[in-house]
Design a protein around this motif. Structure first.
Motif, PDB file in Angstrom:
ATOM      1  N   ASP A 274       0.825  -1.267  -0.034  1.00 12.11           N
ATOM      2  CA  ASP A 274      -0.036  -0.065   0.038  1.00 12.11           C
ATOM      3  C   ASP A 274       0.820   1.503  -0.135  1.00 12.11           C
ATOM      4  O   ASP A 274       0.376   2.254  -0.793  1.00 12.11           O
ATOM      5  CB  ASP A 274      -0.823   0.148   1.434  1.00 12.11           C
ATOM      6  CG  ASP A 274      -1.870  -1.095   1.242  1.00 12.11           C
ATOM      7  OD1 ASP A 274      -2.334  -1.495   0.080  1.00 12.11           O
ATOM      8  OD2 ASP A 274      -2.182  -1.698   2.428  1.00 12.11           O
ATOM      9  N   VAL A 275       1.810   1.261   0.790  1.00 12.45           N
ATOM     10  CA  VAL A 275       2.739   2.562   1.079  1.00 12.45           C
ATOM     11  C   VAL A 275       4.082   2.392   0.115  1.00 12.45           C
ATOM     12  O   VAL A 275       4.456   3.534  -0.195  1.00 12.45           O
ATOM     13  CB  VAL A 275       3.184   2.817   2.594  1.00 12.45           C
ATOM     14  CG1 VAL A 275       3.894   3.765   2.641  1.00 12.45           C
ATOM     15  CG2 VAL A 275       1.750   2.636   3.238  1.00 12.45           C
ATOM     16  N   GLY A 276       4.384   1.249  -0.218  1.00 17.82           N
ATOM     17  CA  GLY A 276       5.964   1.349  -0.991  1.00 17.82           C
ATOM     18  C   GLY A 276       6.965   1.035  -0.100  1.00 17.82           C
ATOM     19  O   GLY A 276       6.849   0.826   0.907  1.00 17.82           O
ATOM     20  N   ILE A 277       8.114   1.678  -0.677  1.00 16.72           N
ATOM     21  CA  ILE A 277       9.572   0.958   0.136  1.00 16.72           C
ATOM     22  C   ILE A 277       9.666   1.706   1.423  1.00 16.72           C
ATOM     23  O   ILE A 277      10.446   1.217   2.131  1.00 16.72           O
ATOM     24  CB  ILE A 277      10.503   1.295  -0.857  1.00 16.72           C
ATOM     25  CG1 ILE A 277      10.853   2.776  -1.196  1.00 16.72           C
ATOM     26  CG2 ILE A 277      10.572   0.475  -2.300  1.00 16.72           C
ATOM     27  CD1 ILE A 277      12.124   2.921  -1.863  1.00 16.72           C
ATOM     28  N   HIS A 278       8.922   2.876   1.591  1.00 15.45           N
ATOM     29  CA  HIS A 278       9.035   3.564   2.827  1.00 15.45           C
ATOM     30  C   HIS A 278       8.452   2.676   4.108  1.00 15.45           C
ATOM     31  O   HIS A 278       9.018   2.739   5.204  1.00 15.45           O
ATOM     32  CB  HIS A 278       8.152   4.881   2.852  1.00 15.45           C
ATOM     33  CG  HIS A 278       8.585   6.205   1.980  1.00 15.45           C
ATOM     34  ND1 HIS A 278       8.163   6.342   0.924  1.00 15.45           N
ATOM     35  CD2 HIS A 278       9.913   6.619   1.934  1.00 15.45           C
ATOM     36  CE1 HIS A 278       8.743   7.004   0.137  1.00 15.45           C
ATOM     37  NE2 HIS A 278       9.748   7.474   0.654  1.00 15.45           N
ATOM     38  N   ALA A 279       7.758   1.717   3.606  1.00 15.57           N
ATOM     39  CA  ALA A 279       7.319   0.823   4.505  1.00 15.57           C
ATOM     40  C   ALA A 279       7.838  -0.455   4.977  1.00 15.57           C
ATOM     41  O   ALA A 279       7.463  -1.135   5.436  1.00 15.57           O
ATOM     42  CB  ALA A 279       5.761   0.624   4.351  1.00 15.57           C
ATOM     43  N   GLN A 280       8.929  -0.875   4.096  1.00  8.49           N
ATOM     44  CA  GLN A 280       9.547  -2.118   4.078  1.00  8.49           C
ATOM     45  C   GLN A 280       9.910  -2.434   5.647  1.00  8.49           C
ATOM     46  O   GLN A 280      10.665  -1.693   6.236  1.00  8.49           O
ATOM     47  CB  GLN A 280      10.479  -2.133   3.133  1.00  8.49           C
ATOM     48  CG  GLN A 280      11.262  -3.494   3.268  1.00  8.49           C
ATOM     49  CD  GLN A 280      12.533  -3.755   2.307  1.00  8.49           C
ATOM     50  OE1 GLN A 280      12.862  -2.624   1.763  1.00  8.49           O
ATOM     51  NE2 GLN A 280      13.051  -4.829   2.305  1.00  8.49           N
ATOM     52  N   ASN A 281       9.827  -3.705   5.933  1.00  8.78           N
ATOM     53  CA  ASN A 281      10.344  -4.081   7.423  1.00  8.78           C
ATOM     54  C   ASN A 281      11.882  -3.921   7.416  1.00  8.78           C
ATOM     55  O   ASN A 281      12.390  -4.378   6.372  1.00  8.78           O
ATOM     56  CB  ASN A 281       9.710  -5.190   7.562  1.00  8.78           C
ATOM     57  CG  ASN A 281       8.258  -5.132   8.340  1.00  8.78           C
ATOM     58  OD1 ASN A 281       7.799  -4.178   8.408  1.00  8.78           O
ATOM     59  ND2 ASN A 281       7.877  -6.521   8.375  1.00  8.78           N
ATOM     60  N   TYR A 282      12.165  -3.626   8.491  1.00 11.39           N
ATOM     61  CA  TYR A 282      13.935  -3.695   8.569  1.00 11.39           C
ATOM     62  C   TYR A 282      14.310  -4.978   9.378  1.00 11.39           C
ATOM     63  O   TYR A 282      13.397  -5.770  10.022  1.00 11.39           O
ATOM     64  CB  TYR A 282      14.233  -2.471   9.553  1.00 11.39           C
ATOM     65  CG  TYR A 282      13.604  -2.359  10.751  1.00 11.39           C
ATOM     66  CD1 TYR A 282      13.856  -2.942  11.953  1.00 11.39           C
ATOM     67  CD2 TYR A 282      12.601  -1.233  10.938  1.00 11.39           C
ATOM     68  CE1 TYR A 282      12.933  -3.030  13.066  1.00 11.39           C
ATOM     69  CE2 TYR A 282      11.799  -1.200  12.017  1.00 11.39           C
ATOM     70  CZ  TYR A 282      12.148  -1.876  13.371  1.00 11.39           C
ATOM     71  OH  TYR A 282      11.345  -1.761  14.364  1.00 11.39           O
ATOM     72  N   PRO A 283      15.279  -5.450   9.111  1.00 14.34           N
ATOM     73  CA  PRO A 283      16.049  -6.695   9.496  1.00 14.34           C
ATOM     74  C   PRO A 283      15.999  -6.649  11.332  1.00 14.34           C
ATOM     75  O   PRO A 283      16.037  -5.687  11.740  1.00 14.34           O
ATOM     76  CB  PRO A 283      17.396  -6.739   8.996  1.00 14.34           C
ATOM     77  CG  PRO A 283      17.539  -5.760   7.969  1.00 14.34           C
ATOM     78  CD  PRO A 283      16.492  -4.802   8.405  1.00 14.34           C
ATOM     79  N   VAL A 284      15.775  -7.613  11.806  1.00 11.03           N
ATOM     80  CA  VAL A 284      15.964  -7.747  13.193  1.00 11.03           C
ATOM     81  C   VAL A 284      16.931  -8.834  13.584  1.00 11.03           C
ATOM     82  O   VAL A 284      16.930  -9.956  13.360  1.00 11.03           O
ATOM     83  CB  VAL A 284      14.494  -8.142  13.853  1.00 11.03           C
ATOM     84  CG1 VAL A 284      14.532  -8.457  15.275  1.00 11.03           C
ATOM     85  CG2 VAL A 284      13.290  -7.265  13.406  1.00 11.03           C
ATOM     86  N   ILE A 285      18.069  -8.278  14.418  1.00  9.05           N
ATOM     87  CA  ILE A 285      19.015  -9.112  15.124  1.00  9.05           C
ATOM     88  C   ILE A 285      18.499  -9.831  16.295  1.00  9.05           C
ATOM     89  O   ILE A 285      18.101  -9.078  17.219  1.00  9.05           O
ATOM     90  CB  ILE A 285      20.293  -8.304  15.207  1.00  9.05           C
ATOM     91  CG1 ILE A 285      20.474  -7.326  14.142  1.00  9.05           C
ATOM     92  CG2 ILE A 285      21.358  -9.234  15.742  1.00  9.05           C
ATOM     93  CD1 ILE A 285      20.739  -8.514  12.741  1.00  9.05           C
ATOM     94  N   THR A 286      18.634 -11.038  16.138  1.00  6.72           N
ATOM     95  CA  THR A 286      18.399 -12.155  17.056  1.00  6.72           C
ATOM     96  C   THR A 286      19.460 -12.466  18.161  1.00  6.72           C
ATOM     97  O   THR A 286      19.372 -12.959  19.536  1.00  6.72           O
ATOM     98  CB  THR A 286      17.707 -13.033  16.732  1.00  6.72           C
ATOM     99  OG1 THR A 286      18.259 -14.048  16.005  1.00  6.72           O
ATOM    100  CG2 THR A 286      16.279 -12.885  16.276  1.00  6.72           C
ATOM    101  N   GLU A 287      20.748 -12.492  17.403  1.00 16.61           N
ATOM    102  CA  GLU A 287      22.078 -12.959  18.196  1.00 16.61           C
ATOM    103  C   GLU A 287      23.208 -12.150  17.709  1.00 16.61           C
ATOM    104  O   GLU A 287      23.194 -12.379  16.463  1.00 16.61           O
ATOM    105  CB  GLU A 287      22.029 -14.330  18.145  1.00 16.61           C
ATOM    106  CG  GLU A 287      23.253 -14.981  18.835  1.00 16.61           C
ATOM    107  CD  GLU A 287      23.345 -16.552  18.498  1.00 16.61           C
ATOM    108  OE1 GLU A 287      24.439 -16.989  18.999  1.00 16.61           O
ATOM    109  OE2 GLU A 287      22.404 -17.060  18.145  1.00 16.61           O
TER     110      GLU A 287
END
Length: 361
Positions: A274-287
């Motif tokens: 709906d929003v485009g690349i502004h809304a792309q999720n960012y990576p989450v570091i788990t370790e």
């Protein structure tokens, strides 16, 4: 209209010194078009040695190219400004724009801009006054700014608005590839030559834009700017591309990469459509674990087709002015698997450093 035009040259004594005019070099792409044009080795708005500005208040633009309103009647043209060989680059000082490329008509001109000093002296380590923008684009077929081979990068600094402005002309854009340039920093890689409140590179519309790249030498050095290192536009439709890869972006007073209307992560990244690349999720570091001279990193990226995304990792001495980290030293890049999971083992102990990670679709 002439074809195969050469203005200046790379050999000693073949360049021009151009001062005292409203426009240093002006090219109008007329109805019959132009053959290949090369603009090399000129000192525009400077003294003969390229060490000081002359008549800077009278020269609004160093090199201006305007396209034709005749549309499809105009053949495709290519204009090269500078080059990778010694002596081919131009030295440009002005009070407005170093380069102003394109207009508001359908574009038929491609540009190659390499090896120039824009806003700096011939050494690329001192700013020559305060002009508005280093490079300003409207419409074009394509802009190749710099390159990944030695001598192809430009030095762009000392402008009170921005180093590089990628705009549009009417409804036409200027797809751009920006590689191997020093923006806001001198040719020595350390001397600050800041650009102003719009920062190093401002992408003002939904161009197909590549800043940097994955090949050796493609990354830009973007530092010391008053505004963001790279500023993306307020709107990008889904399917538009803006890739920022392999660069050194640090020590800018605003965000190193500014993405307007950024969003928090959402399950499955549904708002990306709906929003485009502004809304792309960012990576989450788990370790993150450092031991025996190695650093192990593991994480996830919850987005649409994560295996098509490239995640880059950077090491920083500090979190920078925003608190989110910087792109000071590139470490590695990888693609997640189809489930969005990723991990890497880096051959150094990164204890005590701030890690930054970015994702490009």
């Amino acid at each position: 209209t002439q074809t195969d035009v050469q203005i200046g040259g790379a050999t000693p004594g073949s360049g021009n010194q151009i001062v005292g005019f409203w426009l240093g070099i002006a090219i109008h792409v007329g109805g019959v078009g132009l053959g290949p044009i090369a603009i090399e080795g000129n000192y525009i708005g400077t003294n003969y040695d390229g060490t000081a500005p002359l008549n800077q208040n009278t020269m609004a633009t160093g090199i201006q190219v305007l396209d034709s309103p005749l549309g499809a009647m105009v053949p495709e043209s290519e204009i090269r400004i500078g080059g990778r060989l010694p002596g081919a680059g131009n030295v440009i000082a002005d009070s407005g724009r170093g380069l102003s490329l394109g207009g508001s008509y359908r574009p038929y001109v491609s540009y190659s801009v390499m090896g120039n000093r824009i806003g700096t002296d011939v050494t690329g380590t001192a700013a020559l006054g305060q002009s508005q923008a280093g490079i300003y684009t409207a419409s074009c077929r394509h802009l190749e700014l710099g390159g990944n081979r030695p001598g192809e990068g430009n030095i762009i600094g000392g402008h009170w608005e921005t180093g590089v402005y990628l705009g549009r002309g009417g409804s036409y854009l200027c797809p751009a590839t920006v590689k191997g340039n020093f923006i806001g920093v001198g040719a020595d890689g350390t001397t600050p030559l800041p650009n102003g409140y719009w920062g190093g590179i401002r992408v003002n519309y939904g161009h197909a834009t590549l800043v940097g790249g994955t090949e050796r030498g493609a990354g830009n050095v973007i530092r010391n700017n008053t505004g963001p290192g790279v500023a993306l536009p307020s709107y990008y439709s889904y399917g538009s591309t803006a890739q920022i890869l392999g660069n050194t972006i640090a020590d800018n007073e605003a965000s190193d990469i500014y993405v307007p209307y950024g969003h928090e992560n959402d399950a499955g990244d549904g708002n990306l459509l709906d929003v485009g690349i502004h809304a792309q999720n960012y990576p989450v570091i788990t370790e993150v674990a450092a031991a025996n001279g190695m650093t192990h990193i593991r994480g996830t990226l919850d987005t649409i087709k994560p295996e098509q995304c490239l995640i880059e990792f950077f090491a920083n001495r500090s979190t920078g002015s925003t608190g989110y980290g910087q792109g000071e030293r590139w470490l590695t890049a990888l693609r997640p698997n189809a489930d969005g999971e990723f991990e890497t083992l880096l051959p150094e102990d990164l204890s005590g450093l701030c890690l930054l990670y970015t994702s490009d679709a």
